[in-house]
Design an enzyme around this catalytic site. Structure first.
Site, PDB file in Angstrom:
ATOM      1  N   ASP A   1       0.880  -1.525   0.412  1.00 32.69           N
ATOM      2  CA  ASP A   1      -0.071  -0.087  -0.387  1.00 32.69           C
ATOM      3  C   ASP A   1       0.968   1.030   0.268  1.00 32.69           C
ATOM      4  OD1 ASP A   1       1.177   0.030   2.463  1.00 32.69           O
ATOM      5  OD2 ASP A   1      -1.046  -0.511   3.759  1.00 32.69           O
ATOM      6  N   SER A   2       2.115   1.075  -0.343  1.00 28.89           N
ATOM      7  CA  SER A   2       3.043   2.023   0.237  1.00 28.89           C
ATOM      8  C   SER A   2       3.360   2.920  -1.466  1.00 28.89           C
ATOM      9  CB  SER A   2       4.732   1.766  -0.265  1.00 28.89           C
ATOM     10  OG  SER A   2       5.206   0.632  -0.430  1.00 28.89           O
TER      11      SER A   2
ATOM     12  N   ASP B   1      -1.100  -6.011  -0.558  1.00 34.40           N
ATOM     13  CA  ASP B   1      -1.566  -5.176   0.750  1.00 34.40           C
ATOM     14  C   ASP B   1      -3.472  -5.430   1.195  1.00 34.40           C
ATOM     15  OD1 ASP B   1       0.294  -4.854   2.518  1.00 34.40           O
ATOM     16  OD2 ASP B   1       1.595  -3.015   1.471  1.00 34.40           O
TER      17      ASP B   1
ATOM     18  N   LYS C   1      -1.783  -9.898   3.135  1.00 34.72           N
ATOM     19  CA  LYS C   1      -1.155  -9.338   3.769  1.00 34.72           C
ATOM     20  C   LYS C   1      -1.344  -7.910   5.086  1.00 34.72           C
ATOM     21  CE  LYS C   1       2.828  -5.734   3.477  1.00 34.72           C
ATOM     22  NZ  LYS C   1       2.660  -4.684   4.633  1.00 34.72           N
TER      23      LYS C   1
ATOM     24  N   GLU D   1      -2.057  -5.344   8.557  1.00 37.49           N
ATOM     25  CA  GLU D   1      -0.821  -4.476   9.798  1.00 37.49           C
ATOM     26  C   GLU D   1      -1.545  -5.000  10.803  1.00 37.49           C
ATOM     27  OE1 GLU D   1       0.071  -0.493   8.670  1.00 37.49           O
ATOM     28  OE2 GLU D   1       0.618  -1.048   6.675  1.00 37.49           O
TER      29      GLU D   1
ATOM     30  N   GLU E   1       8.974  -4.752  10.662  1.00 36.70           N
ATOM     31  CA  GLU E   1       9.232  -3.175  10.508  1.00 36.70           C
ATOM     32  C   GLU E   1       9.754  -2.334  11.669  1.00 36.70           C
ATOM     33  OE1 GLU E   1       6.190  -1.076   7.161  1.00 36.70           O
ATOM     34  OE2 GLU E   1       7.685   1.277   7.775  1.00 36.70           O
TER      35      GLU E   1
HETATM   36  O1  KIV Z   1       3.209  -1.269   2.084  1.00 34.32           O
HETATM   37  C1  KIV Z   1       4.709  -1.262   1.979  1.00 34.32           C
HETATM   38  O2  KIV Z   1       5.927  -2.003   0.652  1.00 34.32           O
HETATM   39  C2  KIV Z   1       5.046  -2.659   2.672  1.00 34.32           C
HETATM   40  C3  KIV Z   1       6.156  -2.537   3.157  1.00 34.32           C
HETATM   41  C4  KIV Z   1       7.579  -1.384   3.542  1.00 34.32           C
HETATM   42  C5  KIV Z   1       6.964  -3.426   3.901  1.00 34.32           C
HETATM   43  O3  KIV Z   1       3.924  -2.355   3.650  1.00 34.32           O
END
Ligand code: KIV
Length: 272
Positions: free
Chosen positions: A52-53, A91, A121, A123, A190
Protein backbone atom coordinates in the site's frame (compact mmCIF):
# COMPACT_ATOMS: atom_id res chain seq x y z
CA UNK A 1 26.09 -21.86 7.15
CA UNK A 2 24.73 -23.61 4.03
CA UNK A 3 24.78 -21.54 0.86
CA UNK A 4 23.26 -24.27 -1.35
CA UNK A 5 20.37 -22.80 -3.28
CA UNK A 6 17.43 -24.89 -4.41
CA UNK A 7 15.99 -23.82 -7.76
CA UNK A 8 12.31 -22.88 -7.55
CA UNK A 9 10.19 -22.62 -10.70
CA UNK A 10 7.46 -20.87 -8.77
CA UNK A 11 7.75 -19.59 -5.24
CA UNK A 12 4.93 -20.64 -2.92
CA UNK A 13 4.32 -20.05 0.75
CA UNK A 14 5.80 -23.51 1.32
CA UNK A 15 8.99 -22.56 -0.52
CA UNK A 16 9.50 -19.70 1.92
CA UNK A 17 9.30 -22.03 4.93
CA UNK A 18 11.76 -24.34 3.17
CA UNK A 19 14.12 -21.42 2.60
CA UNK A 20 14.01 -20.62 6.29
CA UNK A 21 14.78 -24.23 7.17
CA UNK A 22 17.66 -24.22 4.63
CA UNK A 23 18.89 -20.85 5.94
CA UNK A 24 18.49 -19.29 2.51
CA UNK A 25 17.64 -15.60 2.86
CA UNK A 26 14.37 -14.51 1.26
CA UNK A 27 14.41 -11.48 -1.06
CA UNK A 28 11.35 -9.28 -1.40
CA UNK A 29 10.71 -5.99 -3.22
CA UNK A 30 7.61 -3.98 -3.93
CA UNK A 31 6.10 -3.50 -7.38
CA UNK A 32 2.92 -1.78 -8.48
CA UNK A 33 2.87 -2.22 -12.25
CA UNK A 34 3.49 -4.77 -15.00
CA UNK A 35 6.85 -3.50 -16.29
CA UNK A 36 8.47 -3.16 -12.87
CA UNK A 37 7.13 -6.57 -11.82
CA UNK A 38 8.63 -8.16 -14.95
CA UNK A 39 12.07 -6.66 -14.25
CA UNK A 40 12.00 -7.68 -10.58
CA UNK A 41 10.65 -11.16 -11.27
CA UNK A 42 13.17 -11.86 -14.06
CA UNK A 43 16.02 -10.84 -11.75
CA UNK A 44 15.05 -13.64 -9.36
CA UNK A 45 13.44 -11.85 -6.43
CA UNK A 46 11.46 -14.39 -4.37
CA UNK A 47 8.49 -12.29 -3.26
CA UNK A 48 6.87 -9.27 -4.89
CA UNK A 49 4.84 -7.15 -2.52
CA UNK A 50 2.10 -5.01 -3.99
CA UNK A 51 2.41 -2.69 -1.03
CA UNK A 52 0.00 0.00 0.00
CA UNK A 53 3.14 2.16 -0.25
CA UNK A 54 1.69 2.63 -3.76
CA UNK A 55 -0.31 5.33 -2.01
CA UNK A 56 2.98 7.22 -1.43
CA UNK A 57 5.21 6.40 -4.39
CA UNK A 58 2.58 5.98 -7.12
CA UNK A 59 -0.14 8.40 -6.05
CA UNK A 60 1.88 10.98 -4.08
CA UNK A 61 -0.13 10.80 -0.86
CA UNK A 62 1.61 11.62 2.40
CA UNK A 63 0.42 8.38 4.04
CA UNK A 64 -0.78 4.92 3.02
CA UNK A 65 -4.29 5.59 4.29
CA UNK A 66 -6.02 6.96 1.16
CA UNK A 67 -5.41 4.05 -1.22
CA UNK A 68 -8.57 2.04 -1.89
CA UNK A 69 -9.25 -1.65 -2.36
CA UNK A 70 -10.12 -1.07 -6.03
CA UNK A 71 -6.81 0.74 -6.56
CA UNK A 72 -4.86 -2.06 -4.86
CA UNK A 73 -6.60 -4.60 -7.07
CA UNK A 74 -5.67 -2.59 -10.18
CA UNK A 75 -1.99 -2.47 -9.15
CA UNK A 76 -1.95 -6.12 -8.10
CA UNK A 77 -3.51 -7.42 -11.31
CA UNK A 78 -0.85 -5.55 -13.35
CA UNK A 79 1.91 -7.06 -11.19
CA UNK A 80 0.49 -10.57 -11.49
CA UNK A 81 0.58 -10.29 -15.30
CA UNK A 82 4.29 -9.42 -15.10
CA UNK A 83 5.26 -12.25 -12.78
CA UNK A 84 6.22 -15.85 -13.58
CA UNK A 85 8.25 -17.00 -10.58
CA UNK A 86 7.79 -14.75 -7.57
CA UNK A 87 5.10 -15.12 -4.92
CA UNK A 88 2.80 -12.10 -5.17
CA UNK A 89 1.67 -10.69 -1.81
CA UNK A 90 -0.98 -7.97 -1.86
CA UNK A 91 -1.56 -5.47 0.95
CA UNK A 92 -5.08 -5.15 2.31
CA UNK A 93 -5.49 -1.37 2.40
CA UNK A 94 -6.52 0.68 5.40
CA UNK A 95 -10.24 0.36 6.10
CA UNK A 96 -10.69 -2.91 4.25
CA UNK A 97 -10.20 -5.30 7.19
CA UNK A 98 -10.23 -3.49 10.54
CA UNK A 99 -13.93 -2.94 11.08
CA UNK A 100 -15.12 -6.56 11.07
CA UNK A 101 -13.85 -10.01 10.10
CA UNK A 102 -16.55 -10.56 7.47
CA UNK A 103 -15.53 -7.40 5.67
CA UNK A 104 -11.90 -8.48 5.97
CA UNK A 105 -12.71 -11.78 4.28
CA UNK A 106 -14.73 -10.05 1.55
CA UNK A 107 -11.77 -7.73 0.86
CA UNK A 108 -9.29 -10.62 0.78
CA UNK A 109 -11.55 -12.61 -1.57
CA UNK A 110 -11.84 -9.63 -3.92
CA UNK A 111 -8.05 -9.35 -4.04
CA UNK A 112 -7.60 -13.05 -4.76
CA UNK A 113 -10.39 -13.24 -7.37
CA UNK A 114 -9.92 -9.92 -9.16
CA UNK A 115 -6.12 -9.54 -9.12
CA UNK A 116 -4.88 -13.13 -9.16
CA UNK A 117 -2.48 -12.34 -6.27
CA UNK A 118 -1.34 -15.31 -4.22
CA UNK A 119 -1.64 -14.06 -0.66
CA UNK A 120 -2.62 -10.99 1.35
CA UNK A 121 -0.76 -8.98 3.97
CA UNK A 122 -2.28 -6.94 6.76
CA UNK A 123 -0.99 -4.83 9.62
CA UNK A 124 -1.44 -5.43 13.34
CA UNK A 125 -1.47 -8.28 15.83
CA UNK A 126 -4.17 -9.29 18.30
CA UNK A 127 -6.32 -6.25 17.33
CA UNK A 128 -7.04 -7.94 14.00
CA UNK A 129 -6.98 -11.54 15.23
CA UNK A 130 -10.53 -12.38 14.13
CA UNK A 131 -9.95 -10.92 10.67
CA UNK A 132 -6.76 -12.95 10.24
CA UNK A 133 -8.49 -16.15 11.34
CA UNK A 134 -11.50 -15.57 9.09
CA UNK A 135 -9.26 -15.02 6.04
CA UNK A 136 -7.10 -18.04 6.85
CA UNK A 137 -10.21 -20.22 7.28
CA UNK A 138 -11.14 -19.43 3.68
CA UNK A 139 -7.80 -20.86 2.52
CA UNK A 140 -6.16 -17.52 1.81
CA UNK A 141 -2.56 -17.28 3.06
CA UNK A 142 -1.87 -14.30 5.31
CA UNK A 143 1.39 -12.44 5.87
CA UNK A 144 1.42 -10.38 9.08
CA UNK A 145 3.09 -7.01 9.57
CA UNK A 146 4.30 -5.82 12.99
CA UNK A 147 6.53 -3.07 14.37
CA UNK A 148 6.08 0.17 12.49
CA UNK A 149 2.68 -0.22 10.85
CA UNK A 150 2.20 2.83 8.60
CA UNK A 151 -1.60 2.48 8.52
CA UNK A 152 -1.52 3.48 12.23
CA UNK A 153 0.67 6.55 11.71
CA UNK A 154 -1.84 8.88 13.33
CA UNK A 155 -1.80 6.70 16.47
CA UNK A 156 2.03 6.62 16.64
CA UNK A 157 2.52 10.22 15.50
CA UNK A 158 5.95 9.46 13.95
CA UNK A 159 7.73 6.96 11.71
CA UNK A 160 10.51 6.34 14.28
CA UNK A 161 11.80 2.94 15.44
CA UNK A 162 9.16 0.87 17.26
CA UNK A 163 9.35 -1.54 20.22
CA UNK A 164 12.42 0.00 21.85
CA UNK A 165 10.69 -0.18 25.22
CA UNK A 166 10.22 -3.48 27.05
CA UNK A 167 6.42 -3.37 27.11
CA UNK A 168 6.02 -2.83 23.38
CA UNK A 169 8.74 -5.40 22.61
CA UNK A 170 6.94 -8.00 24.76
CA UNK A 171 3.63 -7.31 22.98
CA UNK A 172 5.33 -7.64 19.61
CA UNK A 173 6.89 -10.99 20.56
CA UNK A 174 3.55 -12.31 21.81
CA UNK A 175 1.75 -11.10 18.67
CA UNK A 176 4.34 -12.76 16.43
CA UNK A 177 4.01 -16.09 18.25
CA UNK A 178 0.22 -15.87 18.12
CA UNK A 179 0.27 -15.13 14.39
CA UNK A 180 2.34 -18.22 13.79
CA UNK A 181 -0.13 -20.20 15.92
CA UNK A 182 -3.13 -18.85 13.99
CA UNK A 183 -1.50 -19.97 10.73
CA UNK A 184 0.11 -16.89 9.13
CA UNK A 185 2.82 -18.03 6.71
CA UNK A 186 5.26 -15.15 7.32
CA UNK A 187 5.60 -11.84 9.13
CA UNK A 188 7.09 -8.51 8.07
CA UNK A 189 8.86 -6.66 10.89
CA UNK A 190 9.31 -2.99 10.13
CA UNK A 191 11.73 -0.64 11.88
CA UNK A 192 12.39 -2.45 15.14
CA UNK A 193 15.73 -3.01 16.94
CA UNK A 194 17.87 -5.67 15.22
CA UNK A 195 18.31 -7.74 18.40
CA UNK A 196 14.55 -7.93 18.95
CA UNK A 197 13.92 -8.85 15.31
CA UNK A 198 16.50 -11.62 15.48
CA UNK A 199 14.98 -12.95 18.70
CA UNK A 200 11.54 -13.06 17.03
CA UNK A 201 12.90 -14.75 13.90
CA UNK A 202 14.68 -17.38 16.00
CA UNK A 203 11.57 -18.07 18.07
CA UNK A 204 9.35 -18.74 15.02
CA UNK A 205 9.26 -21.50 12.41
CA UNK A 206 7.65 -19.16 9.86
CA UNK A 207 9.88 -16.66 8.03
CA UNK A 208 10.35 -13.13 9.33
CA UNK A 209 11.09 -10.57 6.62
CA UNK A 210 12.62 -7.33 7.84
CA UNK A 211 12.68 -3.74 6.71
CA UNK A 212 14.90 -1.71 8.99
CA UNK A 213 15.09 -4.74 11.30
CA UNK A 214 18.72 -5.79 10.83
CA UNK A 215 20.34 -8.85 9.29
CA UNK A 216 19.29 -11.47 11.84
CA UNK A 217 15.91 -12.12 10.22
CA UNK A 218 15.02 -14.56 7.42
CA UNK A 219 14.73 -12.09 4.58
CA UNK A 220 14.68 -8.45 3.55
CA UNK A 221 12.16 -6.18 1.84
CA UNK A 222 12.55 -2.67 0.45
CA UNK A 223 10.26 -0.35 -1.45
CA UNK A 224 11.63 -0.63 -5.00
CA UNK A 225 11.33 3.09 -5.73
CA UNK A 226 13.57 3.80 -2.71
CA UNK A 227 16.03 1.03 -3.61
CA UNK A 228 16.30 2.35 -7.20
CA UNK A 229 16.87 5.88 -5.90
CA UNK A 230 13.74 7.22 -7.60
CA UNK A 231 12.74 8.85 -4.32
CA UNK A 232 15.29 11.19 -2.79
CA UNK A 233 13.48 12.92 0.09
CA UNK A 234 13.23 9.64 2.01
CA UNK A 235 16.54 8.78 3.70
CA UNK A 236 16.13 6.32 6.58
CA UNK A 237 19.29 4.65 7.90
CA UNK A 238 18.12 1.20 6.76
CA UNK A 239 17.81 2.14 3.09
CA UNK A 240 20.53 1.07 0.67
CA UNK A 241 20.13 2.73 -2.72
CA UNK A 242 21.38 0.62 -5.64
CA UNK A 243 20.88 3.33 -8.27
CA UNK A 244 20.25 7.03 -8.48
CA UNK A 245 17.35 6.84 -10.92
CA UNK A 246 15.96 10.21 -9.86
CA UNK A 247 19.07 11.88 -11.26
CA UNK A 248 19.56 9.50 -14.21
CA UNK A 249 15.95 9.84 -15.36
CA UNK A 250 16.06 13.59 -14.81
CA UNK A 251 19.21 13.79 -17.01
CA UNK A 252 17.52 11.72 -19.73
CA UNK A 253 14.46 13.96 -19.69
CA UNK A 254 16.65 17.08 -19.82
CA UNK A 255 18.52 15.72 -22.87
CA UNK A 256 15.27 14.68 -24.61
CA UNK A 257 13.80 18.11 -23.95
CA UNK A 258 16.90 19.80 -25.40
CA UNK A 259 16.85 17.51 -28.48
CA UNK A 260 13.19 18.29 -29.17
CA UNK A 261 13.67 22.02 -28.75
CA UNK A 262 16.79 22.03 -30.95
CA UNK A 263 15.06 19.89 -33.62
CA UNK A 264 17.79 17.23 -33.21
CA UNK A 265 15.06 14.66 -32.43
CA UNK A 266 13.80 12.99 -34.52
CA UNK A 267 16.53 12.71 -37.14
CA UNK A 268 16.03 11.23 -40.62
CA UNK A 269 16.61 7.63 -39.46
CA UNK A 270 14.03 8.04 -36.71
CA UNK A 271 11.12 8.74 -39.07
CA UNK A 272 9.12 6.97 -41.84
O1 KIV B 1 3.51 -1.16 1.68
C1 KIV B 1 4.70 -1.53 1.73
O2 KIV B 1 5.52 -1.24 0.85
C2 KIV B 1 5.11 -2.32 2.87
C3 KIV B 1 6.58 -2.56 3.07
C4 KIV B 1 7.22 -1.35 3.62
C5 KIV B 1 6.86 -3.76 3.88
O3 KIV B 1 4.30 -2.74 3.64
Amino acid sequence: MSTAKKEYKRITVKSLTEMKVNKEKISMLTAYDYTMAKIIDSAGIDVILVGDSASNVMAGHETTLPITLDQMIYHASSVVRGTERALVVVDLPFGSYQSDPKEALRSAIRIMKESGGHTVKLEGGREVKESIKRILNAGIPVMGHLGLTPQSIYKFGTYTVRAKEEEEAEKLKEDALAMERWGCFAIVLEKVPAALAQEVAESLTIPVIGIGAGGGVDGQVLVSHDMFGMTYEFEPRFLRRYMNLYEDMGDAVTRYNADVKSRDFPNTSEQY
